[in-house]
Motif scaffolding. Structure first.
Motif, mmCIF file in Angstrom:
data_model
loop_
_atom_site.group_PDB
_atom_site.id
_atom_site.type_symbol
_atom_site.label_atom_id
_atom_site.label_comp_id
_atom_site.label_asym_id
_atom_site.label_seq_id
_atom_site.Cartn_x
_atom_site.Cartn_y
_atom_site.Cartn_z
ATOM 1 N N PRO A 67 0.714 -1.221 -0.032
ATOM 2 C CA PRO A 67 0.187 0.094 -0.102
ATOM 3 C C PRO A 67 0.816 1.322 -0.113
ATOM 4 C CG PRO A 67 -0.953 -1.577 1.653
ATOM 5 C CD PRO A 67 0.318 -2.253 0.901
ATOM 6 N N GLY A 68 2.049 1.186 0.722
ATOM 7 C CA GLY A 68 2.874 2.362 0.664
ATOM 8 C C GLY A 68 3.481 2.798 -0.598
ATOM 9 N N HIS A 69 3.677 1.645 -1.547
ATOM 10 C CA HIS A 69 4.204 2.035 -2.870
ATOM 11 C C HIS A 69 3.178 2.359 -3.588
ATOM 12 C CE1 HIS A 69 7.712 -0.872 -1.652
ATOM 13 N NE2 HIS A 69 8.427 0.129 -1.983
ATOM 14 N N LEU A 70 2.194 1.938 -3.286
ATOM 15 C CA LEU A 70 0.898 2.520 -4.277
ATOM 16 C C LEU A 70 0.516 4.126 -3.832
ATOM 17 C CD1 LEU A 70 -1.264 1.709 -6.434
ATOM 18 C CD2 LEU A 70 -2.825 1.152 -4.599
ATOM 19 N N GLN A 71 0.778 4.134 -2.763
ATOM 20 C CA GLN A 71 0.627 5.419 -2.259
ATOM 21 C C GLN A 71 1.322 6.479 -2.745
ATOM 22 O OE1 GLN A 71 0.752 6.149 1.878
ATOM 23 N NE2 GLN A 71 1.060 8.349 1.632
ATOM 24 N N THR A 72 2.677 6.161 -2.907
ATOM 25 C CA THR A 72 3.609 6.782 -3.539
ATOM 26 C C THR A 72 3.554 7.114 -5.021
ATOM 27 O OG1 THR A 72 5.576 6.374 -1.902
ATOM 28 C CG2 THR A 72 6.095 7.077 -4.194
ATOM 29 N N HIS A 73 3.026 6.088 -5.768
ATOM 30 C CA HIS A 73 2.635 6.017 -7.168
ATOM 31 C C HIS A 73 1.430 7.018 -7.437
ATOM 32 C CE1 HIS A 73 2.339 4.464 -11.023
ATOM 33 N NE2 HIS A 73 1.141 4.410 -11.106
ATOM 34 N N LEU A 74 0.548 6.699 -6.711
ATOM 35 C CA LEU A 74 -0.796 7.541 -7.020
ATOM 36 C C LEU A 74 -0.636 9.054 -6.344
ATOM 37 C CD1 LEU A 74 -3.483 5.001 -6.086
ATOM 38 C CD2 LEU A 74 -2.545 5.439 -8.327
ATOM 39 N N GLY A 75 0.440 9.227 -5.407
ATOM 40 C CA GLY A 75 0.504 10.744 -5.000
ATOM 41 C C GLY A 75 -0.716 11.164 -4.173
ATOM 42 N N LEU A 76 -1.261 10.200 -3.748
ATOM 43 C CA LEU A 76 -2.307 10.227 -2.652
ATOM 44 C C LEU A 76 -2.010 10.271 -1.149
ATOM 45 C CD1 LEU A 76 -5.166 7.896 -4.191
ATOM 46 C CD2 LEU A 76 -4.903 10.514 -4.556
#
Length: 163
Positions: A67-76
């Motif tokens: 989830p942390g990597h996805l957060q970085t990717h999405l910028g959310l």
């Protein structure tokens, strides 16, 4: 209206570069239109599709996202990312997986079979058409195309992270 420097000169190399950049620009626009259509048909938001693509790409590369990597990717924000993951999980597209034997707190995001079926139903015909186009090129040409598309994708990603 001044357009000098925007459109190509009569130089054949500049004209060829223009054709490539223009095709990429149109591809990007059409890709966004497809993202919105997929999201609407599946009662999702466009950001959900961006998350699905990131999850699918990472899993396909053998490095499932956290989830942390996805957060970085999405910028959310963390909460925004959790909301996206919750929506995708509730819709049956992804699942949270705890597969780290050393740390059960570590979560990986995985595509579900239902998520794959949904994606294939929508994007399968495009994949088949793309394969038909790629079949027209020999292995050496495919190597150049792969190198080019990977470099362009990285350039786009870097620019997106900077803006």
């Amino acid at each position: 209206m001044a357009t000098e420097g925007f459109y190509p000169s009569n130089d054949p190399r500049e004209q060829q570069q223009w054709r490539i950049v223009d095709a990429l620009r149109r591809y990007g626009t059409d890709s966004t239109r497809l993202a919105h259509a997929f999201a609407a048909q599946n009662k999702l938001r466009p950001v959900d599709l961006f998350a699905l693509v990131a999850i699918m790409s990472a899993e396909g590369a053998g490095t499932p996202l956290t989830p942390g990597h996805l957060q970085t990717h999405l910028g959310l924000s963390s909460a925004g990312t959790s909301y996206v993951i919750d929506r995708l999980e509730a819709s049956g597209h992804v699942r949270r997986s705890r597969e780290d034997a050393d740390d059960n707190r570590k979560v990986r995001l995985r595509y579900t079979q239902d998520g794959m079926r949904t994606a294939l139903a929508f994007f399968g015909p495009l994949g088949q058409s793309t394969t038909t186009v790629l079949d027209q090129f020999d292995p050496d040409e495919l190597a150049v195309i792969a190198r080019f598309t990977e470099a362009i994708a990285q350039t786009m990603n870097t620019h997106a992270e900077q803006v």
